[in-house]
Design an enzyme around this catalytic site. Structure first.
Site, short mmCIF file in Angstrom:
data_model
loop_
_atom_site.label_atom_id
_atom_site.label_comp_id
_atom_site.label_asym_id
_atom_site.label_seq_id
_atom_site.Cartn_x
_atom_site.Cartn_y
_atom_site.Cartn_z
N LEU A 1 40.27 28.97 34.15
CA LEU A 1 40.15 30.47 32.89
C LEU A 1 41.13 31.09 34.15
O LEU A 1 41.26 32.51 34.04
CB LEU A 1 38.48 30.92 33.30
CG LEU A 1 38.10 29.22 32.51
CD1 LEU A 1 36.72 30.76 32.65
CD2 LEU A 1 38.70 29.54 31.09
N TYR B 1 55.04 37.95 30.36
CA TYR B 1 53.66 37.10 30.93
C TYR B 1 53.65 35.79 29.83
O TYR B 1 52.83 35.01 29.50
CB TYR B 1 52.91 38.30 29.77
CG TYR B 1 51.31 37.72 29.99
CD1 TYR B 1 50.74 37.01 31.20
CD2 TYR B 1 50.92 38.21 28.94
CE1 TYR B 1 49.74 36.66 31.11
CE2 TYR B 1 49.51 37.42 28.28
CZ TYR B 1 48.61 36.79 29.83
OH TYR B 1 47.45 36.83 29.92
N ASN C 1 43.30 39.10 21.36
CA ASN C 1 42.33 39.97 22.58
C ASN C 1 40.84 39.34 22.65
O ASN C 1 40.04 38.97 21.03
CB ASN C 1 42.31 41.75 21.58
CG ASN C 1 43.46 41.51 21.85
OD1 ASN C 1 44.41 42.90 22.66
ND2 ASN C 1 44.86 41.45 20.27
N PRO D 1 -7.46 62.82 15.46
CA PRO D 1 -9.38 62.23 14.53
C PRO D 1 -8.93 63.65 14.12
O PRO D 1 -9.18 64.47 13.75
CB PRO D 1 -10.19 62.41 15.85
CG PRO D 1 -9.35 61.92 17.55
CD PRO D 1 -7.93 63.01 16.64
#
Length: 408
Positions: A86, A136, A165, A316
């Site tokens: 990774l 890249y 993405n 109550p």
């Protein structure tokens, strides 16, 4: 009160339980024994992968990151049985580092595996940018080609993921993910910049990515598949404007009480992601309590599709209600105290009573056409969770006053 007949639980036989115990432990022990190398272990995808591997019983994880001693890579390469590669570079100081990080390090890893004649399958994360003509993308493409050549040379299984993405928890904001940046800044009341709201992103959720990765880990075959790119599904295609609109709705939901549409897969995942970026000092938020002498009524959650949930507190001996509806229907669940819910069909004189208590949780449906009320029979506050099938609309309240017991 009528009771549903419950089927008697039949315990598993001793032999069945014994078999199941050993099957479970066999799977766990098999996972425990597998040695797995993860490069980029401290990154966004790496962190998510490691915690899920541990959840599934994989314990012998060899974590390698940019600050690890490079000599460890050689040690791990000689022992590992599966590799999640990774590690990568996407924001270097100079463009030459793209090739060094995305091609050079991959080459080092594969050389180390070949040194030990490893047959460990290798899964690598590439990018859709690999199809683009930029530094890249070219470095990612070079890493892909290197891995495919490695598979041909060694016969090892390889899996190349060209990821779009990726979004989800633990992604670094203000780095290279628009979703992470928007989530973080909106959650922290910081400004965001959207240059083109119509710009479209193809997105995959990190949990879907991890599930796909681990499925490859569990493949039994030793045969290398023909070279191809792996895909994660589903892919969510959304514009920046759509994403920002949703995130602002999530932020406003603390005041509107409107939940996201959990039937929409992307919206559900994005909301989970947004919550992971909340400041730790801002997990809680107040609700508006409508208080009077009878107790209080507080709206909790609302959805246009599935109605709303509220919390009713009765003092109550207080009676609340005495109204009926045409279409609006409700469910009452007393979680603390004790009381009675009374019904009368609007054209009848017969009164039906259901006694309720927090000591025995039981849901009571409130059918249409019946006027109804709820009375606290105890000496402490009675707390009731109330669900109604539609969000209250003051223009069309569908609520009509009518005493259940006029002489009470």
């Amino acid at each position: 009160m009528k009771r549903a007949i419950k089927q008697t639980f039949k315990p598993k036989t001793k032999d069945h339980a014994h078999c199941e115990f050993h099957t479970t432990n066999y799977k766990k022990n098999k996972n425990e024994r597998m040695k797995i190398l993860i490069t980029g272990a401290k990154g966004f995808v790496g962190k998510n992968l490691i915690v899920e591997l541990r959840n599934q019983g994989f314990e012998d994880l060899m974590e390698f990151d940019v600050d690890s001693d490079l000599r460890l890579l050689d040690v791990y390469a000689g022992q590992c049985e599966f590799v999640f590669h990774l590690a990568g570079v996407n924001r270097p100081e100079n463009q030459a580092d793209f090739m060094a990080g995305n091609f050079g390090f991959t080459s080092q890893l594969l050389d180390a595996l070949k040194k030990y004649h490893s047959k460990a399958p290798v899964l690598i994360t590439s990018s859709i940018q690999a199809a683009q003509n930029n530094p890249y993308g070219e470095s990612k493409k070079a890493g892909e080609d290197l891995l495919f050549d490695y598979s041909k040379e060694t016969g090892s299984r390889v899996y190349v993921y060209r990821l779009p993405n990726v979004f989800g928890k633990w992604c670094r904001p203000n780095y290279n993910s628009a979703v992470a940046t928007f989530c973080n800044n909106i959650a922290h009341n910081l400004p965001i910049q959207v240059n083109d709201p119509n710009a479209v992103l193809n997105l995959v959720y990190v949990d879907d990515v991890i599930n796909s990765f681990i499925a490859k880990l569990k493949v039994e075959s030793s045969l290398a598949p023909s070279p191809h790119f792996e895909e994660v599904s589903p892919v969510h295609t959304k514009s920046l404007g759509e994403i920002v609109t949703l995130l602002n709705k999530f932020k406003d939901s603390r005041s509107t009480l409107q939940l996201p549409d959990m039937g929409n897969a992307f919206e559900k995942k994005l909301y989970s992601t947004y919550l992971s970026y909340l400041p730790e000092s801002d997990f809680s938020y107040p609700l508006k309590m409508n208080v009077d002498q009878r107790g209080s009524f507080t709206e909790f959650l609302k959805t246009n599709e599935r109605g709303q949930v509220s919390v009713n507190i009765s003092k109550p001996h207080i009676i609340k209600g005495n109204h009926w509806h045409h279409t609006k229907n409700e469910k009452f669940l007393v979680v603390s105290g004790k009381g009675v819910i009374r019904f009368r069909k609007i054209d009848s004189e017969d009164i039906i009573e259901y006694f309720v208590s927090g000591e025995r949780l039981e849901v009571v449906d409130i059918p249409v056409g019946y006027t109804h009320n709820i009375e606290n029979l105890g000496e402490t506050d009675m707390v009731t969770i109330m669900w109604v099938n539609e969000v209250f609309d003051k223009e069309r309240p569908d609520t009509y006053f009518l005493e259940v017991t006029p002489n009470l």
